[in-house]
Scaffold this active site. Sequence first.
Site, PDB file in Angstrom:
ATOM      1  N   ASP A 103      21.757   6.346 -54.913  1.00 48.42           N
ATOM      2  CA  ASP A 103      21.948   7.758 -55.228  1.00 48.42           C
ATOM      3  C   ASP A 103      22.775   7.852 -56.515  1.00 48.42           C
ATOM      4  O   ASP A 103      23.441   6.888 -56.909  1.00 48.42           O
ATOM      5  CB  ASP A 103      22.669   8.424 -54.054  1.00 48.42           C
ATOM      6  CG  ASP A 103      23.216   9.796 -54.388  1.00 48.42           C
ATOM      7  OD1 ASP A 103      22.447  10.637 -54.889  1.00 48.42           O
ATOM      8  OD2 ASP A 103      24.422  10.010 -54.180  1.00 48.42           O
ATOM      9  N   PHE A 104      22.749   9.017 -57.171  1.00 47.27           N
ATOM     10  CA  PHE A 104      23.522   9.161 -58.415  1.00 47.27           C
ATOM     11  C   PHE A 104      24.862   9.850 -58.172  1.00 47.27           C
ATOM     12  O   PHE A 104      25.916   9.218 -58.199  1.00 47.27           O
ATOM     13  CB  PHE A 104      22.705   9.921 -59.467  1.00 47.27           C
ATOM     14  CG  PHE A 104      23.423  10.018 -60.791  1.00 47.27           C
ATOM     15  CD1 PHE A 104      23.447   8.939 -61.656  1.00 47.27           C
ATOM     16  CD2 PHE A 104      24.091  11.176 -61.158  1.00 47.27           C
ATOM     17  CE1 PHE A 104      24.129   9.001 -62.865  1.00 47.27           C
ATOM     18  CE2 PHE A 104      24.780  11.258 -62.349  1.00 47.27           C
ATOM     19  CZ  PHE A 104      24.801  10.170 -63.213  1.00 47.27           C
ATOM     20  N   ASP A 105      24.854  11.154 -57.903  1.00 44.68           N
ATOM     21  CA  ASP A 105      26.100  11.920 -57.769  1.00 44.68           C
ATOM     22  C   ASP A 105      26.900  11.457 -56.560  1.00 44.68           C
ATOM     23  O   ASP A 105      26.394  11.446 -55.431  1.00 44.68           O
ATOM     24  CB  ASP A 105      25.792  13.415 -57.644  1.00 44.68           C
ATOM     25  CG  ASP A 105      25.216  14.002 -58.925  1.00 44.68           C
ATOM     26  OD1 ASP A 105      25.991  14.312 -59.831  1.00 44.68           O
ATOM     27  OD2 ASP A 105      23.972  14.105 -59.007  1.00 44.68           O
TER      28      ASP A 105
END
Length: 262
Positions: free
Chosen positions: A14-16
């Site tokens: 995932d990023f955030d």
Amino acid sequence: MNYVLGRRSLWVFDFDGTLSPIVPDRNEARLHRECERMLRFLARSPWNRVAVLSSRTLDDVVSRVPVPGVFVGGASGLEWRLPGGHRIGPGAASEALLAARRQAVFPLFEEIGSVPGVEIEDKRWSVAIHYRNASPRSFRRRVSLLQRLRNRKGIKVFRGPEVVEVQMLGYGGKSAGVRRLCRITDWDPSRERIVYAGDDENDAVAIRWVLSKGGAGVVVGNRITVPHARHLEGPADLAREVRDLEEIAPERRPAEAGGGAA
């Protein structure tokens, strides 16, 4: 966590909140320096496939992951950019369903957006409802409106840090995104290892699916709890954990490469 890597590993991040710290202004989110080094480190190995999977639009997340050789998924995996630059979308049938679903649901989004301090972020395939700046006095109204949203058929609603993520197609979400990535890369999760790292409810569903296939899950932060997943404090801890894991992995000898390349 019992990491037991097979001949090849598919790493999905995932990023955030996972590769980037959570920030007050989501437009200011940046790939953590140590996580960028980690992605580059992983992508150099022919035994790894590396992906970043976000609910952001594909163009948005691509601009935040300047690492060659990485699969990048937007809209929770409905759209993918492959390492060579080719893009894959969900197809005409999904586009038509999206148009109908948006027309049906957007009046409710507009009503929710009228609550002072609530911000609606339209990401086309999904909509994020940010309530970080909402007044406590609007709590009951927000809860009532969000419950109406959850009761709507054909969509999926996931909770995040002071945000609700609405997947406009009921078969969306990051679990479906990982399965789509497996099809794109011809990855067999019953024979080849998947490691997934994330921080919110959408990620939790994907982590549980990966664990059910014998893979490994990493939860970053304290927003979700997933049994049998490794829990880490933040992006820097994730980068160190992954680097250490990869460096101590058993030697992968060419003679063991019977499965072929992805």
